[in-house]
Write a protein that holds these residues in place. Structure first.
Motif, mmCIF file in Angstrom:
data_model
loop_
_atom_site.group_PDB
_atom_site.id
_atom_site.type_symbol
_atom_site.label_atom_id
_atom_site.label_comp_id
_atom_site.label_asym_id
_atom_site.label_seq_id
_atom_site.Cartn_x
_atom_site.Cartn_y
_atom_site.Cartn_z
ATOM 1 N N LEU A 122 0.950 -1.187 0.177
ATOM 2 C CA LEU A 122 -0.011 -0.051 0.075
ATOM 3 C C LEU A 122 0.855 1.100 0.137
ATOM 4 N N LYS A 123 1.970 1.306 0.824
ATOM 5 C CA LYS A 123 2.885 2.281 0.669
ATOM 6 C C LYS A 123 3.524 2.476 -0.728
ATOM 7 N N GLU A 124 3.933 1.510 -1.361
ATOM 8 C CA GLU A 124 4.343 1.606 -2.581
ATOM 9 C C GLU A 124 3.348 2.135 -3.682
ATOM 10 N N LEU A 125 2.294 1.669 -3.319
ATOM 11 C CA LEU A 125 1.164 2.113 -4.456
ATOM 12 C C LEU A 125 0.899 3.595 -4.429
ATOM 13 N N THR A 126 0.730 3.903 -2.950
ATOM 14 C CA THR A 126 0.729 5.540 -2.706
ATOM 15 C C THR A 126 1.848 6.291 -3.202
ATOM 16 N N ASN A 127 3.133 5.731 -3.238
ATOM 17 C CA ASN A 127 4.252 6.321 -3.609
ATOM 18 C C ASN A 127 4.376 6.506 -4.961
ATOM 19 N N LEU A 128 3.535 5.874 -5.810
ATOM 20 C CA LEU A 128 3.462 5.545 -7.353
ATOM 21 C C LEU A 128 2.346 6.384 -7.543
ATOM 22 N N GLY A 129 1.608 7.223 -6.581
ATOM 23 C CA GLY A 129 0.635 8.116 -7.192
ATOM 24 C C GLY A 129 -0.949 7.501 -7.267
ATOM 25 N N PHE A 130 -1.068 6.144 -6.714
ATOM 26 C CA PHE A 130 -2.300 5.771 -6.573
ATOM 27 C C PHE A 130 -2.969 6.152 -5.218
ATOM 28 N N GLU A 131 -4.374 6.374 -5.392
ATOM 29 C CA GLU A 131 -5.062 6.836 -4.460
ATOM 30 C C GLU A 131 -5.510 5.624 -3.710
ATOM 31 N N ILE A 132 -5.328 5.327 -2.694
ATOM 32 C CA ILE A 132 -5.810 4.115 -1.960
ATOM 33 C C ILE A 132 -6.822 4.699 -0.882
ATOM 34 N N LYS A 133 -7.848 3.882 -0.929
ATOM 35 C CA LYS A 133 -9.220 4.010 0.020
ATOM 36 C C LYS A 133 -9.637 2.678 0.456
ATOM 37 N N ASN A 134 -9.203 2.558 1.546
ATOM 38 C CA ASN A 134 -9.572 1.307 2.212
ATOM 39 C C ASN A 134 -11.131 1.341 3.071
#
Length: 134
Positions: A122-134
């Motif tokens: 999840l941290k890597e996805l956020t670093n890549l610019g993806f919006e993560i909403k759980n």
């Protein structure tokens, strides 16, 4: 987000899918050949993947070859610069040569060492610019 999860190990595929399912539509491939086919067909039909999670060590076609073919397909189908799919290489090998080749020969975006931990993904996805909403 639309993601393609590519891994020959059922447990790894399932775990990635469970982590990403709340915020991504996920397709699954069990080897590099299936991944390349799914990637090409999706682009040809007007769709696109935002992310590919790609295992390096697989039968039939390994992740290195699949990544080279994915990048070639993007060029052949004139994907705009900066719009290329982000590729997270997933590997059990903490092997400098494998990761070097994935980055410099295959143009991977990042990599994670298995077993994949949810927090790190999840941290890597956020670093890549993806919006993560759980």
């Amino acid at each position: 987000m639309r993601a393609l999860i590519v891994d020959d190990d059922f447990y790894c595929r399932n775990m990635l899918h469970e982590i990403m399912r709340p915020f991504a539509t996920c397709d699954i491939a069990v080897n590099g050949e299936e991944a390349v086919y799914a990637f090409k067909k999706t682009l040809e039909s007007g769709g696109r993947y935002d992310l590919v999670c790609l295992d390096l060590m697989m039968p039939e076609m390994d992740g290195q070859q699949a990544l080279r073919e994915i990048r070639s397909i993007e060029k052949d189908l004139a994907v705009e610069e900066g719009k290329e799919v982000k590729v997270i290489v997933t590997t059990m090998l903490d092997d400098r040569k494998e990761t070097h080749d994935a980055f410099f020969l295959g143009d991977a975006t990042s990599y994670l060492v298995k077993p994949i931990q949810e927090e790190k993904l999840l941290k890597e996805l956020t670093n890549l610019g993806f919006e993560i909403k759980n």
